[in-house]
Design a protein around this motif. Sequence first.
Motif, PDB file in Angstrom:
ATOM      1  N   SER A 176       0.834  -1.320  -0.101  1.00  0.00           N
ATOM      2  CA  SER A 176       0.222   0.042  -0.020  1.00  0.00           C
ATOM      3  C   SER A 176       0.955   1.240   0.119  1.00  0.00           C
ATOM      4  O   SER A 176       1.842   1.189   0.670  1.00  0.00           O
ATOM      5  CB  SER A 176      -0.989   0.249   1.306  1.00  0.00           C
ATOM      6  N   LYS A 177       0.349   2.245  -0.551  1.00  0.00           N
ATOM      7  CA  LYS A 177       1.089   3.628  -0.429  1.00  0.00           C
ATOM      8  C   LYS A 177       0.533   4.351   0.438  1.00  0.00           C
ATOM      9  O   LYS A 177       0.848   5.610   0.455  1.00  0.00           O
ATOM     10  CB  LYS A 177       1.015   4.187  -2.024  1.00  0.00           C
ATOM     11  N   LEU A 178      -0.665   4.192   1.110  1.00  0.00           N
ATOM     12  CA  LEU A 178      -1.454   4.704   2.017  1.00  0.00           C
ATOM     13  C   LEU A 178      -0.575   4.780   3.230  1.00  0.00           C
ATOM     14  O   LEU A 178       0.180   3.831   3.679  1.00  0.00           O
ATOM     15  CB  LEU A 178      -2.887   4.323   2.269  1.00  0.00           C
ATOM     16  N   PRO A 179      -1.051   5.859   4.013  1.00  0.00           N
ATOM     17  CA  PRO A 179      -0.426   5.860   5.617  1.00  0.00           C
ATOM     18  C   PRO A 179      -0.748   4.445   6.336  1.00  0.00           C
ATOM     19  O   PRO A 179      -1.912   3.976   6.107  1.00  0.00           O
ATOM     20  CB  PRO A 179      -1.066   6.896   6.062  1.00  0.00           C
ATOM     21  N   HIS A 180       0.228   3.944   7.078  1.00  0.00           N
ATOM     22  CA  HIS A 180      -0.175   2.842   7.970  1.00  0.00           C
ATOM     23  C   HIS A 180      -1.465   2.901   8.606  1.00  0.00           C
ATOM     24  O   HIS A 180      -1.816   3.934   9.419  1.00  0.00           O
ATOM     25  CB  HIS A 180       0.942   2.401   8.843  1.00  0.00           C
TER      26      HIS A 180
END
Length: 277
Positions: A94-98
């Motif tokens: 994922s490129k989203l924040p954890h």
Amino acid sequence: MDCILQCIGASSTDNFPDETIENTLIPHDRVKHRPSYWSSGGHDDPDTPETLTYRLNCDMCIVDEIKLQPFKAYFQYGHPIYSSKAVRFRMGHSKLPHGSDSFVTVEDENLMAIADENYVWTYTSPEFPMLQENVLQSFKLPRPVLCIGGIVKVELLGRVQKQEADDRYYICICHAQVRGRSLSPVFMVDTSDPAGYSVLKYLPDAKILRSEDAMLDDGSESLEWHSLVARYRRMRHLAIMNVLLGPEEFMDEDDIIGGVLMDEDDLGGMLEDDPFV
């Protein structure tokens, strides 16, 4: 082992959240006499695909097999089975924040969480045909795959079954598994590098904990530890009986502690400075 930790989202859901993707984590198609399954939205075009996206229990897993079970609508006339024509699998990170890709209970946010631009796919499997059968079907990958980032997307390609009530095509899945094994915490990966690189971390001294132990509170003891202590105490009792009544053969599962067979010398040593009494 099944490596799925949680759901991220589905490309569509007919009755959200009653027919949610989270139902696919349950290994049965009925729970308390009610059907349990994920259902796509209906569509007139039988070639319209659907996707189910999952997060695995660690960022580095070796995956060799994925299992899916199409749902048989036993409450509809003719008991139709809503399988797809074929399946394909993608793996990546994922490129989203954890934490922001966790499953949510608002459908619009769910669709945002699964958007393809939020992920980097590093592996794509070949297509596998799916049978129109209500069984847990196995899809073996050509070779084991290192999933870096812990994200798996199941692509359901094509539809085969119309619902009589609205004459539209649906896909329904009642159970999903991603089979493999974890490499964490000995190996960990950092995919947050702004240049797009992945950093592999090797931690040889990291202790591999079972997931059920890791979920325990810090001040509590694991069930495995309680079981070990109980077996130890039974062993100590047998040793005392051996001293009082003479040598006997004791060979059952109580003679094994932590997978090691205990002999008489071990038993004798256990009587001295016993920390559990």
